[in-house]
Design an enzyme around this catalytic site. Structure first.
Site, PDB file in Angstrom:
ATOM      1  N   GLU A   1      60.682  84.057  11.111  1.00 38.08           N
ATOM      2  CA  GLU A   1      60.788  84.436   9.694  1.00 38.08           C
ATOM      3  C   GLU A   1      62.137  84.013   9.114  1.00 38.08           C
ATOM      4  O   GLU A   1      62.245  83.755   7.914  1.00 38.08           O
ATOM      5  CB  GLU A   1      60.546  85.939   9.520  1.00 38.08           C
ATOM      6  CG  GLU A   1      61.707  86.857   9.797  1.00 38.08           C
ATOM      7  CD  GLU A   1      62.040  87.053  11.269  1.00 38.08           C
ATOM      8  OE1 GLU A   1      63.016  87.765  11.582  1.00 38.08           O
ATOM      9  OE2 GLU A   1      61.317  86.488  12.127  1.00 38.08           O
TER      10      GLU A   1
ATOM     11  N   HIS B   1      63.174  84.465  16.053  1.00 35.49           N
ATOM     12  CA  HIS B   1      62.882  84.940  14.703  1.00 35.49           C
ATOM     13  C   HIS B   1      62.383  83.812  13.800  1.00 35.49           C
ATOM     14  O   HIS B   1      63.166  83.233  13.024  1.00 35.49           O
ATOM     15  CB  HIS B   1      64.125  85.587  14.092  1.00 35.49           C
ATOM     16  CG  HIS B   1      64.420  86.941  14.619  1.00 35.49           C
ATOM     17  ND1 HIS B   1      63.962  88.100  14.020  1.00 35.49           N
ATOM     18  CD2 HIS B   1      65.116  87.337  15.717  1.00 35.49           C
ATOM     19  CE1 HIS B   1      64.374  89.154  14.714  1.00 35.49           C
ATOM     20  NE2 HIS B   1      65.074  88.713  15.749  1.00 35.49           N
TER      21      HIS B   1
ATOM     22  N   CYS C   1      60.672  89.503  18.307  1.00 33.23           N
ATOM     23  CA  CYS C   1      61.873  90.027  18.955  1.00 33.23           C
ATOM     24  C   CYS C   1      61.610  91.432  19.528  1.00 33.23           C
ATOM     25  O   CYS C   1      60.839  91.573  20.470  1.00 33.23           O
ATOM     26  CB  CYS C   1      63.057  90.009  17.989  1.00 33.23           C
ATOM     27  SG  CYS C   1      64.653  90.211  18.808  1.00 33.23           S
TER      28      CYS C   1
END
Length: 249
Positions: A223, A221, A119
Protein backbone atom coordinates in the site's frame (compact mmCIF):
# COMPACT_ATOMS: atom_id res chain seq x y z
CA UNK A 1 -8.95 -3.04 -12.53
CA UNK A 2 -9.81 0.64 -12.18
CA UNK A 3 -11.74 2.41 -9.48
CA UNK A 4 -15.42 2.65 -10.44
CA UNK A 5 -18.80 3.52 -9.01
CA UNK A 6 -20.32 0.08 -9.61
CA UNK A 7 -18.63 -1.65 -6.71
CA UNK A 8 -20.22 -5.03 -6.15
CA UNK A 9 -18.13 -6.36 -3.27
CA UNK A 10 -17.09 -4.96 0.10
CA UNK A 11 -13.80 -5.58 1.86
CA UNK A 12 -13.64 -4.95 5.60
CA UNK A 13 -10.46 -3.36 6.95
CA UNK A 14 -9.89 -3.97 10.65
CA UNK A 15 -9.00 -0.65 12.29
CA UNK A 16 -6.20 0.23 14.65
CA UNK A 17 -6.82 2.51 17.64
CA UNK A 18 -4.84 5.05 19.64
CA UNK A 19 -3.98 3.80 23.12
CA UNK A 20 -1.75 6.71 24.20
CA UNK A 21 -2.41 10.46 24.31
CA UNK A 22 -0.94 12.41 21.37
CA UNK A 23 -0.18 16.08 20.70
CA UNK A 24 -2.94 16.21 18.09
CA UNK A 25 -5.70 14.22 19.78
CA UNK A 26 -4.80 14.38 23.47
CA UNK A 27 -6.92 11.74 25.21
CA UNK A 28 -9.58 11.85 22.49
CA UNK A 29 -8.74 8.31 21.41
CA UNK A 30 -9.69 7.28 17.90
CA UNK A 31 -10.10 4.23 15.70
CA UNK A 32 -8.33 4.69 12.38
CA UNK A 33 -6.83 3.10 9.29
CA UNK A 34 -3.98 4.45 7.16
CA UNK A 35 -5.56 5.72 3.95
CA UNK A 36 -3.18 3.89 1.59
CA UNK A 37 -4.96 0.61 2.39
CA UNK A 38 -8.27 2.19 1.44
CA UNK A 39 -6.84 3.62 -1.78
CA UNK A 40 -5.34 0.29 -2.85
CA UNK A 41 -8.68 -1.47 -2.41
CA UNK A 42 -10.65 1.29 -4.15
CA UNK A 43 -8.30 1.26 -7.12
CA UNK A 44 -8.89 -2.49 -7.35
CA UNK A 45 -12.62 -1.83 -7.77
CA UNK A 46 -14.10 -2.71 -4.42
CA UNK A 47 -15.81 -0.79 -1.62
CA UNK A 48 -13.63 -0.64 1.51
CA UNK A 49 -15.43 -0.69 4.87
CA UNK A 50 -13.47 0.18 8.02
CA UNK A 51 -14.37 -2.10 10.94
CA UNK A 52 -13.85 -0.33 14.28
CA UNK A 53 -12.07 -2.34 16.93
CA UNK A 54 -14.71 -4.09 19.01
CA UNK A 55 -15.60 -7.07 21.13
CA UNK A 56 -14.49 -10.45 19.73
CA UNK A 57 -18.06 -11.73 20.16
CA UNK A 58 -19.16 -9.27 17.46
CA UNK A 59 -16.74 -10.60 14.84
CA UNK A 60 -19.28 -12.85 13.12
CA UNK A 61 -21.69 -9.94 12.67
CA UNK A 62 -18.94 -7.73 11.25
CA UNK A 63 -17.87 -10.42 8.78
CA UNK A 64 -21.45 -11.06 7.68
CA UNK A 65 -21.52 -7.51 6.29
CA UNK A 66 -18.42 -7.81 4.07
CA UNK A 67 -17.14 -10.15 1.35
CA UNK A 68 -13.48 -10.17 2.35
CA UNK A 69 -11.15 -9.00 5.12
CA UNK A 70 -7.89 -7.01 5.20
CA UNK A 71 -5.63 -6.95 8.27
CA UNK A 72 -3.19 -4.03 8.34
CA UNK A 73 0.15 -3.25 9.98
CA UNK A 74 0.74 -1.84 13.44
CA UNK A 75 1.90 -2.96 16.87
CA UNK A 76 3.59 -6.26 17.65
CA UNK A 77 1.45 -9.33 18.31
CA UNK A 78 1.44 -10.43 21.95
CA UNK A 79 3.57 -13.59 22.39
CA UNK A 80 1.22 -14.68 25.18
CA UNK A 81 -1.25 -15.64 22.45
CA UNK A 82 1.10 -18.32 21.12
CA UNK A 83 2.33 -19.55 24.49
CA UNK A 84 5.54 -17.57 24.98
CA UNK A 85 6.75 -15.02 27.50
CA UNK A 86 7.50 -11.65 25.87
CA UNK A 87 11.13 -10.71 25.29
CA UNK A 88 12.36 -7.18 25.95
CA UNK A 89 12.60 -6.64 22.18
CA UNK A 90 8.85 -7.02 21.63
CA UNK A 91 8.06 -3.34 22.42
CA UNK A 92 4.39 -2.24 22.20
CA UNK A 93 1.59 -4.78 21.92
CA UNK A 94 -2.21 -4.43 22.08
CA UNK A 95 -3.91 -7.65 23.11
CA UNK A 96 -7.37 -6.13 22.63
CA UNK A 97 -6.61 -5.60 18.96
CA UNK A 98 -4.99 -9.03 18.74
CA UNK A 99 -8.01 -10.84 20.16
CA UNK A 100 -10.50 -8.93 18.02
CA UNK A 101 -8.59 -9.54 14.81
CA UNK A 102 -8.13 -13.23 15.60
CA UNK A 103 -11.91 -13.47 15.99
CA UNK A 104 -12.43 -11.68 12.65
CA UNK A 105 -10.03 -14.06 10.89
CA UNK A 106 -11.73 -17.13 12.32
CA UNK A 107 -15.18 -15.77 11.46
CA UNK A 108 -14.06 -15.07 7.89
CA UNK A 109 -12.57 -18.54 7.63
CA UNK A 110 -15.79 -20.12 8.92
CA UNK A 111 -17.76 -18.10 6.36
CA UNK A 112 -15.39 -19.06 3.54
CA UNK A 113 -14.46 -15.42 2.85
CA UNK A 114 -10.97 -14.42 1.62
CA UNK A 115 -8.48 -12.71 3.93
CA UNK A 116 -5.31 -10.73 3.24
CA UNK A 117 -2.77 -9.70 5.87
CA UNK A 118 -0.12 -7.01 5.47
CA UNK A 119 2.92 -6.98 7.80
CA UNK A 120 1.40 -7.38 11.30
CA UNK A 121 -1.71 -8.59 9.46
CA UNK A 122 0.20 -11.60 8.10
CA UNK A 123 1.58 -12.27 11.57
CA UNK A 124 -1.83 -12.21 13.31
CA UNK A 125 -3.22 -14.54 10.61
CA UNK A 126 -0.47 -17.00 11.43
CA UNK A 127 -1.23 -16.85 15.16
CA UNK A 128 -4.99 -17.17 14.53
CA UNK A 129 -4.29 -20.39 12.60
CA UNK A 130 -2.19 -21.85 15.41
CA UNK A 131 1.27 -20.76 14.27
CA UNK A 132 4.03 -18.98 16.17
CA UNK A 133 6.21 -15.93 15.60
CA UNK A 134 9.79 -14.95 16.12
CA UNK A 135 9.44 -12.17 18.68
CA UNK A 136 12.57 -10.63 17.16
CA UNK A 137 13.97 -11.94 13.87
CA UNK A 138 17.47 -10.66 14.68
CA UNK A 139 17.77 -12.28 18.11
CA UNK A 140 15.86 -15.50 17.39
CA UNK A 141 16.13 -16.16 13.65
CA UNK A 142 19.59 -14.80 12.87
CA UNK A 143 18.31 -12.15 10.44
CA UNK A 144 21.06 -10.04 8.91
CA UNK A 145 19.18 -7.69 6.56
CA UNK A 146 17.57 -4.35 7.45
CA UNK A 147 13.95 -5.35 8.10
CA UNK A 148 12.98 -1.96 9.52
CA UNK A 149 14.08 0.70 7.06
CA UNK A 150 12.90 3.74 9.07
CA UNK A 151 13.74 6.61 8.53
CA UNK A 152 14.12 5.74 4.83
CA UNK A 153 11.02 6.90 2.90
CA UNK A 154 8.18 4.39 3.07
CA UNK A 155 7.83 3.73 -0.66
CA UNK A 156 11.51 2.91 -1.28
CA UNK A 157 12.35 -0.82 -1.60
CA UNK A 158 15.28 -1.78 0.65
CA UNK A 159 15.82 -5.56 0.33
CA UNK A 160 14.99 -8.40 -2.07
CA UNK A 161 12.69 -11.38 -1.70
CA UNK A 162 12.40 -14.62 -3.69
CA UNK A 163 9.00 -16.21 -4.32
CA UNK A 164 8.09 -19.88 -4.63
CA UNK A 165 7.40 -21.15 -8.13
CA UNK A 166 3.72 -20.97 -9.15
CA UNK A 167 2.68 -19.23 -5.93
CA UNK A 168 0.15 -16.39 -6.17
CA UNK A 169 2.88 -13.79 -5.60
CA UNK A 170 5.20 -15.41 -8.13
CA UNK A 171 2.47 -15.33 -10.78
CA UNK A 172 1.74 -11.61 -10.41
CA UNK A 173 5.15 -10.10 -9.57
CA UNK A 174 7.75 -12.68 -10.58
CA UNK A 175 10.46 -14.72 -8.91
CA UNK A 176 12.59 -11.98 -7.35
CA UNK A 177 12.03 -8.32 -6.57
CA UNK A 178 12.78 -5.65 -3.97
CA UNK A 179 10.37 -4.60 -1.21
CA UNK A 180 10.14 -2.12 1.64
CA UNK A 181 10.30 -3.35 5.25
CA UNK A 182 8.98 -2.22 8.65
CA UNK A 183 9.04 -5.12 11.13
CA UNK A 184 11.14 -7.01 13.64
CA UNK A 185 8.73 -9.85 14.43
CA UNK A 186 8.24 -12.57 11.83
CA UNK A 187 6.73 -15.96 11.10
CA UNK A 188 8.29 -18.96 12.84
CA UNK A 189 6.08 -22.07 12.70
CA UNK A 190 3.36 -21.67 10.03
CA UNK A 191 -0.24 -22.04 11.14
CA UNK A 192 -2.55 -24.83 10.03
CA UNK A 193 -2.85 -25.16 6.23
CA UNK A 194 -0.61 -22.10 5.77
CA UNK A 195 2.62 -22.20 3.78
CA UNK A 196 5.42 -19.68 3.31
CA UNK A 197 5.74 -18.75 -0.38
CA UNK A 198 8.43 -16.03 -0.26
CA UNK A 199 11.53 -15.32 1.79
CA UNK A 200 14.19 -12.63 2.07
CA UNK A 201 17.81 -13.55 1.39
CA UNK A 202 18.33 -14.08 5.14
CA UNK A 203 15.39 -16.54 5.15
CA UNK A 204 12.76 -14.38 6.88
CA UNK A 205 9.21 -15.27 5.75
CA UNK A 206 7.87 -12.56 3.41
CA UNK A 207 4.57 -13.98 2.08
CA UNK A 208 2.10 -16.79 2.79
CA UNK A 209 -0.81 -18.62 1.20
CA UNK A 210 -3.35 -21.06 2.60
CA UNK A 211 -3.87 -24.48 1.03
CA UNK A 212 -7.23 -23.38 -0.40
CA UNK A 213 -5.81 -20.05 -1.63
CA UNK A 214 -8.37 -17.95 0.27
CA UNK A 215 -5.89 -16.58 2.81
CA UNK A 216 -2.83 -14.66 1.64
CA UNK A 217 -0.35 -12.33 3.28
CA UNK A 218 2.79 -10.28 2.77
CA UNK A 219 5.32 -9.00 5.31
CA UNK A 220 6.12 -5.85 3.32
CA UNK A 221 3.84 -2.87 2.59
CA UNK A 222 2.44 -2.75 -0.98
CA UNK A 223 0.00 0.00 0.00
CA UNK A 224 2.99 2.31 0.57
CA UNK A 225 4.88 1.24 -2.57
CA UNK A 226 2.08 1.21 -5.13
CA UNK A 227 2.19 4.92 -6.13
CA UNK A 228 5.93 5.01 -6.87
CA UNK A 229 5.96 1.37 -7.99
CA UNK A 230 2.57 0.72 -9.66
CA UNK A 231 3.20 -3.01 -10.07
CA UNK A 232 2.45 -3.45 -6.36
CA UNK A 233 -1.18 -2.50 -7.02
CA UNK A 234 -1.38 -6.01 -8.48
CA UNK A 235 -1.50 -7.39 -4.93
CA UNK A 236 -4.73 -5.50 -4.22
CA UNK A 237 -6.08 -6.39 -7.67
CA UNK A 238 -5.35 -10.08 -7.07
CA UNK A 239 -7.08 -10.05 -3.68
CA UNK A 240 -10.16 -8.23 -4.95
CA UNK A 241 -10.45 -10.68 -7.87
CA UNK A 242 -10.24 -13.46 -5.30
CA UNK A 243 -13.06 -11.87 -3.31
CA UNK A 244 -15.19 -11.28 -6.39
CA UNK A 245 -14.76 -14.82 -7.69
CA UNK A 246 -15.55 -16.22 -4.26
CA UNK A 247 -18.68 -14.05 -3.94
CA UNK A 248 -20.02 -14.91 -7.39
CA UNK A 249 -19.46 -18.68 -7.10
Amino acid sequence: MKENMNMTVRVGIASNHLIHPTDRFGTNFIDYIQRDYVTGLRQAGTLPVVLPLGDPKDAEDYISGVDGLLLSGGQGVSPILYGEEPLAEVAETDIYRDEFEISLIRAAQDAGKPVIGICRGMQIINVALGGTLYQDVYKQAGATEKHNQYPTSWEIPTHHITTAEDSWLNRILGERFAVNSFHHQGLHEPGENLKVIARSDDKVAEAVESDDGKIIGVEFHPEMMRVAHPEFQKIFDYFVNLVQNNTHN
